[in-house]
Design a protein around this motif. Sequence first.
Motif, PDB file in Angstrom:
ATOM      1  N   VAL A  65     -12.978  -9.023  42.518  1.00 58.84           N
ATOM      2  CA  VAL A  65     -11.924  -9.728  41.777  1.00 58.84           C
ATOM      3  C   VAL A  65     -12.474 -11.019  41.173  1.00 58.84           C
ATOM      4  N   SER A  66     -13.199 -11.783  41.948  1.00 58.36           N
ATOM      5  CA  SER A  66     -13.783 -13.027  41.436  1.00 58.36           C
ATOM      6  C   SER A  66     -14.836 -12.751  40.365  1.00 58.36           C
ATOM      7  N   SER A  69     -12.984 -11.824  37.143  1.00 64.13           N
ATOM      8  CA  SER A  69     -12.330 -12.983  36.542  1.00 64.13           C
ATOM      9  C   SER A  69     -13.337 -13.987  35.992  1.00 64.13           C
ATOM     10  N   THR A  70     -14.530 -14.031  36.558  1.00 64.68           N
ATOM     11  CA  THR A  70     -15.563 -14.943  36.071  1.00 64.68           C
ATOM     12  C   THR A  70     -16.183 -14.451  34.774  1.00 64.68           C
ATOM     13  N   LEU A  72     -15.048 -11.760  32.713  1.00 60.04           N
ATOM     14  CA  LEU A  72     -14.196 -10.947  31.845  1.00 60.04           C
ATOM     15  C   LEU A  72     -14.280 -11.369  30.378  1.00 60.04           C
TER      16      LEU A  72
END
Length: 136
Positions: A65-66, A69-70, A72
């Motif tokens: 997830v991180s 999000s970093t 994307l």
Amino acid sequence: MGFWLGISLCHWRFRRSYIAQGYSLDDLPYVASFFPFGPVYACTLLVIIIIGQGYGTIWPKFDAVSFVSTYLAIPLFLVFWLTWKLTKRTKWIKLMDIDLTSGTLLEMEQNGDIEVFAQEEGGWRKYTKWFHRKSD
């Protein structure tokens, strides 16, 4: 970070085009001291920073997830950019074909669109851009 990467690439390409078209660097009011190493160094450093910003998402334990999000924004930018290039069928402009004169302050001065004031020190001409434009 991506904006600074784009600025560095544009500066590098502008200077290459400017020289390729036979213009003199003495005509520019400002010349970057560390060209071509400055833009190359900046691009290299920015790529390292962009890659390194997600280091904590990979090490010591991968966090999907991180990580997404970093990073994307990178594939999203590439998808939008490639979609534009393919749908509009735009081409990469050759250095000799880049228009370096349209819309310049010198052209606007010659057309009477702006007023230019001589700068006393150093003989450079100080362009006052938009806030001294002649009104229509």
